[in-house]
Write an enzyme that holds these catalytic residues in place. Structure first.
Site, short mmCIF file in Angstrom:
data_model
loop_
_atom_site.label_atom_id
_atom_site.label_comp_id
_atom_site.label_asym_id
_atom_site.label_seq_id
_atom_site.Cartn_x
_atom_site.Cartn_y
_atom_site.Cartn_z
N VAL A 1 0.67 -1.44 0.11
CA VAL A 1 0.06 0.10 0.12
C VAL A 1 0.93 0.83 -0.33
O VAL A 1 0.44 2.16 -0.41
CB VAL A 1 -0.75 -0.05 1.40
CG1 VAL A 1 -1.79 -0.85 0.88
CG2 VAL A 1 -0.46 -0.06 2.16
N GLU B 1 1.09 4.57 -2.98
CA GLU B 1 0.69 5.66 -2.22
C GLU B 1 2.37 6.64 -2.45
O GLU B 1 2.52 7.93 -3.44
CB GLU B 1 1.42 5.28 -0.75
CG GLU B 1 1.66 7.66 0.23
CD GLU B 1 -0.27 8.01 -0.08
OE1 GLU B 1 -0.50 7.93 -0.38
OE2 GLU B 1 0.49 9.47 0.30
#
Lengths: 154, 95
Positions: free
Chosen positions: A70, A74
């Site tokens: 994740v 980002e």
């Protein structure tokens, strides 16, 4: 990529640093430096050095630090926000991550990895900006991740 | 020339209800002039991307690359969207 480089040096993307251009701040700033910007191909190349003391590595995973997928997404989102800034050559742009597409994670990014994040504009429709991102390891052909992100611009 | 009534029916049934998985509503209940976003059908702004993808897939008409103003104008209601598809479709056939 070298084309028009001198003109691009006047771009705000090179005269300011990522933390001055993005809304995020450490420990949630995931771009260290912008290396190249190609205004014709609409490509931005930037990097992130993974430190040994990144706070999230203590838990992901204890004794086996790996940058979470994740957070690679980002990085792609932050690089895309910088691409938008470079394209417009303006200051702050407010973009929010609203969609991710087809992200794959290939090789684990660990402390000491220097990640090269390359984003290219795919389309700009209404207030939505779609970019294609590929994250590789500096000096290697190995990929860390690949996918697309969509930012909603306010 | 594309039949606008058919376009509206496809937008309501195949795009809004099937693709966006709108529940508790039938195609007949969607008025042509009901706003798609906010009050009206209450779609989230991100769902506009699914509408755009559906329009391209079904009608071969691209909305990609249009300005925020045009985007809002064409995606306002089933009526505005169908008008866009019909006219853009005509142009693309002619070219």
């Amino acid at each position: 990529m070298a084309k028009d480089l001198r003109a691009d040096e006047k771009n705000i993307i090179f005269s300011k640093r990522p933390h001055q251009l993005l809304k995020t701040a450490p420990p949630f700033l995931f771009i260290d430096k912008v290396h190249e910007f190609d205004s014709e191909q609409k490509i931005l190349l930037c990097s992130k050095q993974v430190g040994y003391n990144e706070p999230y590595l203590a838990g992901h995973f204890p004794g086996e630090p790996i940058v979470p997928g994740v957070l690679l997404i980002e990085m792609a989102a932050q690089a895309s926000a910088l691409l938008l800034i470079a394209l417009n050559n303006t200051g702050f742009e407010e973009g929010y991550l609203v969609r991710t597409k087809d992200f794959s994670f290939y090789n684990a990014a660990i402390p000491g990895s220097c990640l090269m994040i390359k984003v290219q504009l795919q389309e700009h429709t209404g207030n939505f900006l779609t970019t294609k991102a590929i994250i590789t390891f500096k000096g290697e052909k190995k990929k860390a991740a690949k996918g697309e992100v969509v930012l909603f611009l306010r | 020339m594309i039949d606008i009534a058919r376009v509206k029916a496809v937008i309501k049934e195949d795009i809004l209800i099937k693709r966006l998985e709108l529940e508790d509503i039938t195609p007949e209940e969607i008025e042509d002039n009901t706003p798609l976003f906010g009050e009206g059908l209450g779609l989230d702004s991100v769902e506009a991307l699914d509408v755009v993808a559906g329009i391209e897939q079904i009608f071969g008409v691209k909305l990609q690359g249009i300005s925020p103003e045009e985007f809002k104008k064409h995606l306002y209601s089933v009526e505005t969207l169908a008008q866009f598809v019909v006219h853009k479709g005509d142009n693309q056939e002619a070219s």
